[in-house]
Design an enzyme around this catalytic site. Structure first.
Site, PDB file in Angstrom:
ATOM      1  N   ARG A  91       8.405  40.219  -9.339  1.00 45.79           N
ATOM      2  CA  ARG A  91       7.433  41.213  -8.849  1.00 45.79           C
ATOM      3  C   ARG A  91       6.840  40.736  -7.536  1.00 45.79           C
ATOM      4  O   ARG A  91       5.674  40.996  -7.248  1.00 45.79           O
ATOM      5  CB  ARG A  91       6.333  41.425  -9.873  1.00 45.79           C
ATOM      6  CG  ARG A  91       5.687  40.120 -10.224  1.00 45.79           C
ATOM      7  CD  ARG A  91       4.443  40.228 -10.982  1.00 45.79           C
ATOM      8  NE  ARG A  91       4.274  38.959 -11.692  1.00 45.79           N
ATOM      9  CZ  ARG A  91       3.199  38.601 -12.334  1.00 45.79           C
ATOM     10  NH1 ARG A  91       2.188  39.408 -12.363  1.00 45.79           N
ATOM     11  NH2 ARG A  91       3.130  37.448 -12.933  1.00 45.79           N
ATOM     12  N   GLY A 124       8.021  45.163 -11.869  1.00 47.41           N
ATOM     13  CA  GLY A 124       7.848  44.624 -10.518  1.00 47.41           C
ATOM     14  C   GLY A 124       6.481  44.907  -9.909  1.00 47.41           C
ATOM     15  O   GLY A 124       6.250  44.622  -8.736  1.00 47.41           O
ATOM     16  N   ASP A 250       7.874  26.815 -13.720  1.00 47.61           N
ATOM     17  CA  ASP A 250       8.047  27.783 -12.620  1.00 47.61           C
ATOM     18  C   ASP A 250       6.707  28.118 -11.973  1.00 47.61           C
ATOM     19  O   ASP A 250       6.682  28.808 -10.946  1.00 47.61           O
ATOM     20  CB  ASP A 250       8.730  29.062 -13.120  1.00 47.61           C
ATOM     21  CG  ASP A 250       8.024  29.670 -14.327  1.00 47.61           C
ATOM     22  OD1 ASP A 250       7.865  28.959 -15.339  1.00 47.61           O
ATOM     23  OD2 ASP A 250       7.613  30.835 -14.253  1.00 47.61           O
TER      24      ASP A 250
END
Ligand code: AMP
Ligand code: MG
Length: 489
Positions: A91, A124, A250
């Site tokens: 996104r 997104g 991440d």
């Protein structure tokens, strides 16, 4: 006059396996609702150009700016301990990079700009609430002196985002030293793509550790640098009562900046077991677990780098282990010294350190407010009696006794009490983004399009170490209530 951003892109030059190009996406009515003028100036961008119709379209990802090369970055990551081989910007997109007026290379990223090849089941998009939250908290962290990504602008898209309810959509423009994550290394390492791994490491070294460029042991130096930066960063979080909430690999940047503000929040009452995120059921990312989890994440990076460290396995392992010790040492030293400064005794000895630990123990038992208690020590050092601060404790007697011992220590050390008070004020903010206040200003903006409370709170948070007596309501934690946060974007 049009929008001019002095792009100078380097990540887009890396091999195709690193990213995917993203085309502009038409939007109904993008509108700029916030621009960080000072930050725009630092980046060499005219802030008023971002407030125009064209500026809003560019910052929403609806129109390509000259020189922009919009790409989504691929990465992997351990999410709550489970390895996911491909995540990536689902996104977000990287518009490009600019070199700021201090000569630092900065990424300009749009968050909430629509579907990418890495969106998986997601839409997104981002809702205005979480975007306001990231803007407020990241800018507050910067003002508190913590390495962090910054927030340049917010545009509303004029379109709806569907979560549990229909919400206004928005895009955040985020500025970062880079968006290279531990997970970026994991992506290539897990695929056994050593050439790409090496290209990534060299790129990261050029950006974050230029001293090591060309050194034969540059990968070891880089790993140690990440360990050092992360150890220092998490010590700063702990000293401020910051809970990141989702420290997946991440969500850990190798730059050492705090990144990916989602379910993060600041402690009100001090309790190491505090978890705010509704998805963190096991408390993996609880306040008190952050130092250990940071080291776990550094270990995952070290594993990725093994093939670059040495051809001799035992040597590579030794370097990896060494980096983990560096993380621990940096964390411990930064945290210890910071905690001593918080009680006005920087450079103190083991007795002073024990005194600081005692205070934390008493605060936990007394369910005391983290920020208010430490800040309150400034007036106590300067001679005020302890009633106000003590009133925050369920059992004030233990705190009163502690204050007595602490004052004795200050006397013994022949310290000037005004100087001690100044040290305490410099180490302990009066203002942090208090959970209930954050919710309050977001609700006003989202429900009533009233951004005045958001602006007022932001202005207070830009001077967190100043007393600002007229702003005392922003320091008030509000009624004690369990607080829950959601990833919700
Ligand atoms: P986060 O929990 O924010 O670190 O996100 C984890 C992963 O999920 C990242 O790869 C994100 O890009 C992706 N993601 C989160 N929200 C969305 C969304 N609304 N649409 C697409 N991808 C998303
Ligand atoms: Mg993330």
């Amino acid at each position: 006059m049009g929008i001019a951003i002095p792009f100078d892109n380097s990540y887009a030059r890396l091999p195709k396996a690193f990213h995917a190009p993203i085309a502009p996406k038409a939007l109904a009515a993008p509108r700029t609702v916030k621009v960080n003028h000072a930050l725009a100036d630092d980046l060499g961008i005219d802030p008023t150009s971002l407030e125009t119709e064209e500026g809003a379209a560019v910052l929403a990802g609806a129109r390509a700016a000259a020189g922009a090369e919009p790409i989504a970055l691929v990465y992997a990551g351990h999410q709550f301990g489970q390895f996911v081989p491909r995540l990536g910007d689902g996104r977000a997109l990287l518009l490009g990079e600019v070199v700021d007026r201090f000569g630092r290379r900065r990424d300009l990223q749009l968050k909430g700009s629509g579907i990418t090849p890495y969106s998986r089941q997601g839409d997104g998009l981002a809702a205005l609430g979480p975007v306001l939250r990231e803007y407020l908290v990241s800018e507050a962290m910067h003002a508190l002196g913590v390495p962090t990504t910054r927030s340049l602008a917010i545009v509303t898209t004029g379109e709806s985002v569907y979560r549990e309810t229909e919400l206004p959509g928005a895009v955040l423009t985020r500025v970062a030293a880079s968006h290279i994550r531990v997970g970026t290394f994991q992506y290539f390492a897990a695929r056994g793509e050593d050439d790409n791994l090496r290209a990534l490491a060299d790129h990261a070294i050029a950006r974050h550790q230029p001293d090591a460029l060309g050194a034969p042991d540059r990968y070891r130096l880089f790993l140690e640098g990440v360990a050092r930066r992360q150890g220092a960063l998490i010590a700063r979080w702990m000293l401020l009562g910051f809970v990141h909430g989702v420290m997946n690999t991440d969500n850990m940047a190798v730059s050492g900046e705090t990144i990916d503000y989602g379910p993060c929040a600041f402690l009100d009452r001090y309790d190491p077991a505090t978890v705010f995120s509704s998805i963190d059921r096991g408390g993996r990312y609880a306040y008190g677990n952050q130092p250990a989890i940071g080291q776990w994440n550094v270990a995952r990076l070290a594993e990725c780098l093994l093939p670059l460290l040495s051809d001799v396995e035992a040597e590579a392992m030794e370097q990896a282990t060494g980096a983990l010790s560096i993380y621990a040492e940096t964390f411990n030293t930064t945290y210890r010294e910071g905690l001593l400064a918080k009680i006005g005794l920087p450079g103190g000895d083991e007795r002073d350190s024990a005194l600081a630990d005692d205070l934390l123990t008493i605060m936990k038992a007394g369910e005391a407010d983290f920020t208010a208690t430490f800040r309150g020590l400034a007036s106590l050092a300067a001679g005020a009696n302890g009633e106000n601060v003590g009133a925050g404790f369920r059992e004030p007697a233990a705190f009163t006794a502690w204050v007595g011992a602490w004052r004795e220590r200050i006397l013994e050390k022949h310290l000037d009490t005004q100087a001690v008070a100044a040290t305490i004020r410099a180490a302990n903010p009066a203002f942090v983004p208090r959970n209930q206040r954050v919710e309050e200003v977001i609700a006003a903006a989202v429900q009533n399009e009233d951004f005045a409370p958001f602006e007022a709170f932001l202005a207070v948070l830009m001077r967190p170490y100043d007393d600002q007596p007229e702003a005392s309501r922003w320091a008030d934690p509000g009624p004690a209530a369990p607080y829950r946060t959601f990833c919700g974007t």
